[in-house]
Design a protein around this motif. Sequence first.
Motif, PDB file in Angstrom:
ATOM      1  N   ASN A  61       0.837  -1.216   0.000  1.00 29.28           N
ATOM      2  CA  ASN A  61       0.000   0.000   0.000  1.00 29.28           C
ATOM      3  C   ASN A  61       0.868   1.261   0.000  1.00 29.28           C
ATOM      4  O   ASN A  61       0.411   2.344   0.330  1.00 29.28           O
ATOM      5  N   ALA A  62       2.133   1.118  -0.389  1.00 30.52           N
ATOM      6  CA  ALA A  62       3.059   2.264  -0.392  1.00 30.52           C
ATOM      7  C   ALA A  62       2.779   3.187  -1.570  1.00 30.52           C
ATOM      8  O   ALA A  62       2.293   2.749  -2.613  1.00 30.52           O
ATOM      9  N   ASP A  63       3.096   4.480  -1.392  1.00 29.16           N
ATOM     10  CA  ASP A  63       3.103   5.417  -2.525  1.00 29.16           C
ATOM     11  C   ASP A  63       4.459   5.364  -3.221  1.00 29.16           C
ATOM     12  O   ASP A  63       4.566   5.566  -4.427  1.00 29.16           O
ATOM     13  N   VAL A  64       5.493   5.145  -2.408  1.00 25.01           N
ATOM     14  CA  VAL A  64       6.845   5.033  -2.965  1.00 25.01           C
ATOM     15  C   VAL A  64       7.641   4.076  -2.071  1.00 25.01           C
ATOM     16  O   VAL A  64       7.426   4.026  -0.853  1.00 25.01           O
ATOM     17  N   VAL A  65       8.551   3.313  -2.688  1.00 30.39           N
ATOM     18  CA  VAL A  65       9.367   2.355  -1.938  1.00 30.39           C
ATOM     19  C   VAL A  65      10.838   2.640  -2.192  1.00 30.39           C
ATOM     20  O   VAL A  65      11.268   2.806  -3.337  1.00 30.39           O
ATOM     21  N   MET A  66      11.623   2.727  -1.117  1.00 28.14           N
ATOM     22  CA  MET A  66      13.078   2.814  -1.242  1.00 28.14           C
ATOM     23  C   MET A  66      13.634   1.424  -0.974  1.00 28.14           C
ATOM     24  O   MET A  66      13.448   0.868   0.094  1.00 28.14           O
ATOM     25  N   LYS A  67      14.336   0.882  -1.973  1.00 24.83           N
ATOM     26  CA  LYS A  67      14.927  -0.452  -1.861  1.00 24.83           C
ATOM     27  C   LYS A  67      16.421  -0.314  -1.599  1.00 24.83           C
ATOM     28  O   LYS A  67      17.125   0.384  -2.334  1.00 24.83           O
ATOM     29  N   SER A  68      16.918  -0.978  -0.551  1.00 24.69           N
ATOM     30  CA  SER A  68      18.359  -0.974  -0.281  1.00 24.69           C
ATOM     31  C   SER A  68      19.099  -1.649  -1.431  1.00 24.69           C
ATOM     32  O   SER A  68      18.572  -2.590  -2.035  1.00 24.69           O
ATOM     33  N   PRO A  69      20.337  -1.179  -1.720  1.00 20.92           N
ATOM     34  CA  PRO A  69      21.040  -1.671  -2.913  1.00 20.92           C
ATOM     35  C   PRO A  69      21.298  -3.184  -2.910  1.00 20.92           C
ATOM     36  O   PRO A  69      21.399  -3.789  -3.956  1.00 20.92           O
ATOM     37  N   GLY A  70      21.369  -3.785  -1.715  1.00 25.35           N
ATOM     38  CA  GLY A  70      21.667  -5.214  -1.652  1.00 25.35           C
ATOM     39  C   GLY A  70      20.515  -6.117  -2.069  1.00 25.35           C
ATOM     40  O   GLY A  70      20.708  -7.310  -2.317  1.00 25.35           O
ATOM     41  N   ILE A  71      19.298  -5.572  -2.176  1.00 27.21           N
ATOM     42  CA  ILE A  71      18.128  -6.401  -2.514  1.00 27.21           C
ATOM     43  C   ILE A  71      17.983  -6.451  -4.034  1.00 27.21           C
ATOM     44  O   ILE A  71      17.829  -5.411  -4.673  1.00 27.21           O
ATOM     45  N   PRO A  72      18.030  -7.652  -4.646  1.00 31.71           N
ATOM     46  CA  PRO A  72      17.951  -7.717  -6.105  1.00 31.71           C
ATOM     47  C   PRO A  72      16.538  -7.430  -6.623  1.00 31.71           C
ATOM     48  O   PRO A  72      15.553  -7.598  -5.897  1.00 31.71           O
ATOM     49  N   GLU A  73      16.467  -7.004  -7.885  1.00 31.92           N
ATOM     50  CA  GLU A  73      15.170  -6.752  -8.549  1.00 31.92           C
ATOM     51  C   GLU A  73      14.315  -8.021  -8.566  1.00 31.92           C
ATOM     52  O   GLU A  73      13.094  -7.957  -8.633  1.00 31.92           O
ATOM     53  N   LYS A  74      14.991  -9.184  -8.545  1.00 31.38           N
ATOM     54  CA  LYS A  74      14.272 -10.463  -8.668  1.00 31.38           C
ATOM     55  C   LYS A  74      13.580 -10.878  -7.365  1.00 31.38           C
ATOM     56  O   LYS A  74      12.838 -11.857  -7.346  1.00 31.38           O
ATOM     57  N   ALA A  75      13.833 -10.161  -6.271  1.00 26.13           N
ATOM     58  CA  ALA A  75      13.202 -10.530  -4.993  1.00 26.13           C
ATOM     59  C   ALA A  75      11.680 -10.500  -5.160  1.00 26.13           C
ATOM     60  O   ALA A  75      11.139  -9.558  -5.748  1.00 26.13           O
ATOM     61  N   PRO A  76      10.961 -11.526  -4.641  1.00 27.51           N
ATOM     62  CA  PRO A  76       9.505 -11.630  -4.852  1.00 27.51           C
ATOM     63  C   PRO A  76       8.742 -10.355  -4.478  1.00 27.51           C
ATOM     64  O   PRO A  76       7.862  -9.909  -5.220  1.00 27.51           O
TER      65      PRO A  76
END
Length: 443
Positions: A61-76
Amino acid sequence: MRLVVLGGGESGVGTAILGKKEGYEVFVSDFGKIKEDYKNVLNQYEIKWEDEQHTEDKILNADVVMKSPGIPEKAPIVKKLLEKGIPVISEIEFTAQFTNAKTIGITGSNGKTTTTMLTYHLLKQAGLNVGLAGNIGKSFAWQVAEENFDVYVLELSSFQLDGCINYKPNIAVITNISPDHLDRYEYKYENYIASKFRITMNQDENDYLIYDNDDEAISNWLQNNKTKAQLIPFSLLEKMKNGAFINNDTMEFSINNEEFAMKTTDISLEGKHNMKNAMAATSVAQLMKIRKETIRESLSNFQGVEHRLEKVLKIQNVQYINDSKATNVNATFFALDSMNVPTVWIVGGVDKGNDYSELMSLVREKVKAIICLGIDNRKIIDAFSDVVDMMVEVDNMRDAVNTAKHIAEKGDNVLLSPACASFDLFQNYEDRGNQFKAAVRNL
């Protein structure tokens, strides 16, 4: 506005603090464990968090998400966010909108830490109000929330750049490009190269791109793609009209009609690759209009970076050198290239798809013995067993250093330059380097 932060490490906690300050409703979620001191900070700021799980109804339900660099795009969880069309951005992208400070963005496969630290040193010595962030030290977001710097020097990984959409540095630097982290780029080198060049995608004609003119991947990209930024090349091989180059034993600069020259022997850093790092950092200093005298002093008194060709001790006339930060073949190439006496080389760890053949001529010329320090050393043994007289396998740092001591003779170097990641036997490359230094001090 709801901001969800994935990853409760340095960049995640910094982003959460800045988000809260800017009026977002913030939630931090980490699939692993959040360190105690970070939990305390989040509690202190009254920021909601969870660890060892991702609760989907609190994230999707986020408007925007900040992803830490260590988490790959492929993460579910990341895939689900993207499917819903929720923007997933990096800490750098999120933070840049909340500061009017100038930013200098530095990326590259190798040399970016040294170049970043040297650039910061040059600007700080000149009296500028400057912050250091990105891959180094306190996160960019945290500093923007709590400090008030006029300029930031940012070390940017390809992972951080992947999450940038509108960020544009006033000055961008690409130190070099060689295959690294290809496991995150579908094993396609061109994807990794494109990722590095995101640093210049939003630059305009008032901005600058400083780059290694001798680097094949960089030159090819610039021939086939456009950037609006003003180009400032540096080179060891040819004279640059508007840029930096080496002329015999002098480093020469001609940037926007400003001239500057300095003897390479007066620069504290050694090795060809460090001449490139120095040219990159000095080009930034010149664009920032720093006095020539300050540049000279700063280049001659810079101490270098820990775990990067760091001279530890000389024992019985054998020099021990810690280059634990060399986590890929290209970094180790620079290290071996700068050795000028017979070298006992400690190598190995978690292989990221390494091709050791490019080290062959250097190993033949400079290496008298190889000590393999890893759980699986088969590739290294296959590559070099016919090239050196002696190969030894060990599974801990103390044995590696003791073995090296027995093999090395007066006047030799012992070099830890693993060419691999460290996660099989160590927490990270710093832990590996610190264990090396401790073992050397105990000899």
